[in-house]
Design a protein around this motif. Structure first.
Motif, PDB file in Angstrom:
ATOM      1  N   LEU A   6       0.815  -1.205   0.000  1.00 20.42           N
ATOM      2  CA  LEU A   6       0.000   0.000   0.000  1.00 20.42           C
ATOM      3  C   LEU A   6       0.855   1.264   0.000  1.00 20.42           C
ATOM      4  CD1 LEU A   6      -2.764  -1.028   2.556  1.00 20.42           C
ATOM      5  CD2 LEU A   6      -2.945  -0.913   0.051  1.00 20.42           C
ATOM      6  N   PRO A   7       0.450   2.263  -0.767  1.00 25.67           N
ATOM      7  CA  PRO A   7       1.181   3.527  -0.796  1.00 25.67           C
ATOM      8  C   PRO A   7       0.833   4.389   0.416  1.00 25.67           C
ATOM      9  CG  PRO A   7      -0.737   3.671  -2.192  1.00 25.67           C
ATOM     10  CD  PRO A   7      -0.708   2.265  -1.681  1.00 25.67           C
ATOM     11  N   LYS A   8       1.621   5.417   0.637  1.00 24.75           N
ATOM     12  CA  LYS A   8       1.299   6.388   1.681  1.00 24.75           C
ATOM     13  C   LYS A   8       0.107   7.230   1.237  1.00 24.75           C
ATOM     14  CE  LYS A   8       6.000   6.786   3.507  1.00 24.75           C
ATOM     15  NZ  LYS A   8       7.149   7.707   3.768  1.00 24.75           N
ATOM     16  N   ALA A   9      -0.664   7.679   2.202  1.00 22.50           N
ATOM     17  CA  ALA A   9      -1.846   8.485   1.886  1.00 22.50           C
ATOM     18  C   ALA A   9      -2.108   9.447   3.027  1.00 22.50           C
ATOM     19  CB  ALA A   9      -3.056   7.590   1.648  1.00 22.50           C
ATOM     20  N   ASP A  10      -2.828  10.513   2.719  1.00 25.79           N
ATOM     21  CA  ASP A  10      -3.203  11.485   3.749  1.00 25.79           C
ATOM     22  C   ASP A  10      -4.287  10.939   4.668  1.00 25.79           C
ATOM     23  OD1 ASP A  10      -1.483  13.592   2.757  1.00 25.79           O
ATOM     24  OD2 ASP A  10      -2.900  13.811   1.105  1.00 25.79           O
ATOM     25  N   ALA A  11      -5.118  10.034   4.144  1.00 26.13           N
ATOM     26  CA  ALA A  11      -6.193   9.427   4.934  1.00 26.13           C
ATOM     27  C   ALA A  11      -6.436   8.023   4.415  1.00 26.13           C
ATOM     28  CB  ALA A  11      -7.470  10.256   4.853  1.00 26.13           C
ATOM     29  N   VAL A  12      -6.960   7.169   5.297  1.00 24.27           N
ATOM     30  CA  VAL A  12      -7.254   5.773   4.949  1.00 24.27           C
ATOM     31  C   VAL A  12      -8.690   5.460   5.363  1.00 24.27           C
ATOM     32  CG1 VAL A  12      -6.662   3.357   5.325  1.00 24.27           C
ATOM     33  CG2 VAL A  12      -4.847   5.084   5.269  1.00 24.27           C
TER      34      VAL A  12
END
Length: 231
Positions: free
Chosen positions: A19-25
């Motif tokens: 999974l990539p980094k994200a601001d929200a999940v």
């Protein structure tokens, strides 16, 4: 602003690694059953997810309910759930019990509505358009309706410009050895499929205390992809 959308993790922490980094999940449920490590998935959701709703498998474990799965996966579902109950502590089960059926989240200027399947029933199996319509009846103001359950990826533009998305299954996708997820970035929704270390999942699965017949079904589903009608 980007948002990671995941669903149907099914106790498979090895799929998390892609999974990539994200601001929200945002997570549309089914944290448990089938895979080797429900504790790792629950811990990840507790620490990483901004919102999580329950799936039919989560409710089945938390409340000893029927999961509604089709016959092809019934033994695998029930025997893996029995194994998971021995691994989870009271706090883990309480976490599953506290998950809502429907969640609405405001991220930036967008409102996301999350359900696992149909808004009134996490076991109801139907196409993305019908699942999104049921959520839309409950949350008219959302711009993105995110669902899971079918393990079938899809994106639809609804009447009025709202978007419906099913990210597919992260932990037991319809493609063997691949993890499915979706990304929402500044109003654009994209579907993704990435290879993960399925051999590690199968090695861990070998240690699960389930009947050999159930283990064979699970190994086939993780290695070759799960039939989407099995839920």
């Amino acid at each position: 602003m980007n948002v990671l959308l995941v669903s149907d993790l099914h106790a498979n922490p090895f799929a998390l690694e892609v999974l990539p980094k994200a601001d929200a999940v945002l997570c549309m449920g089914d944290l448990v059953d089938y895979g080797p490590d429900p504790r790792a998935i629950i811990a990840w959701c507790r620490t990483r997810a901004d919102a999580v709703v329950h799936g039919n498998h989560d409710r089945a474990l938390a409340y000893d309910e029927d999961d509604g799965v089709a016959p092809a996966m019934r033994e695998a579902s029930r025997s893996s759930r029995d194994a998971h109950r021995t691994l989870l502590d009271d706090a883990d089960v309480d976490y599953l019990r506290a998950l809502p059926r429907l969640a609405t989240v405001r991220i930036g200027t967008e409102t996301f509505a999350l359900t696992h399947a149909f808004a009134d029933d996490p076991r109801h199996y139907g196409p993305l358009a019908e699942a999104a319509a049921s959520a839309r009846l409950a949350v008219l103001s959302a711009g993105v309706f995110a669902v899971g359950h079918t393990h079938v990826q899809g994106v639809l533009v609804l009447e009025g410009g709202a978007v419906a998305v099913n990210p597919g299954s992260l932990g037991m996708s319809s493609e063997g050895g691949r993890a499915h997820y979706a990304m929402w970035e500044d109003g654009r929704t994209t579907l993704h499929s990435a290879p993960y270390d399925v051999a590690a999942t199968l090695d861990a699965l070998a240690e699960m205390p389930v009947p050999d017949s159930a283990r064979a079904v699970l190994r086939d589903a993780f290695r070759n992809g799960r039939r989407t009608s099995a839920r």
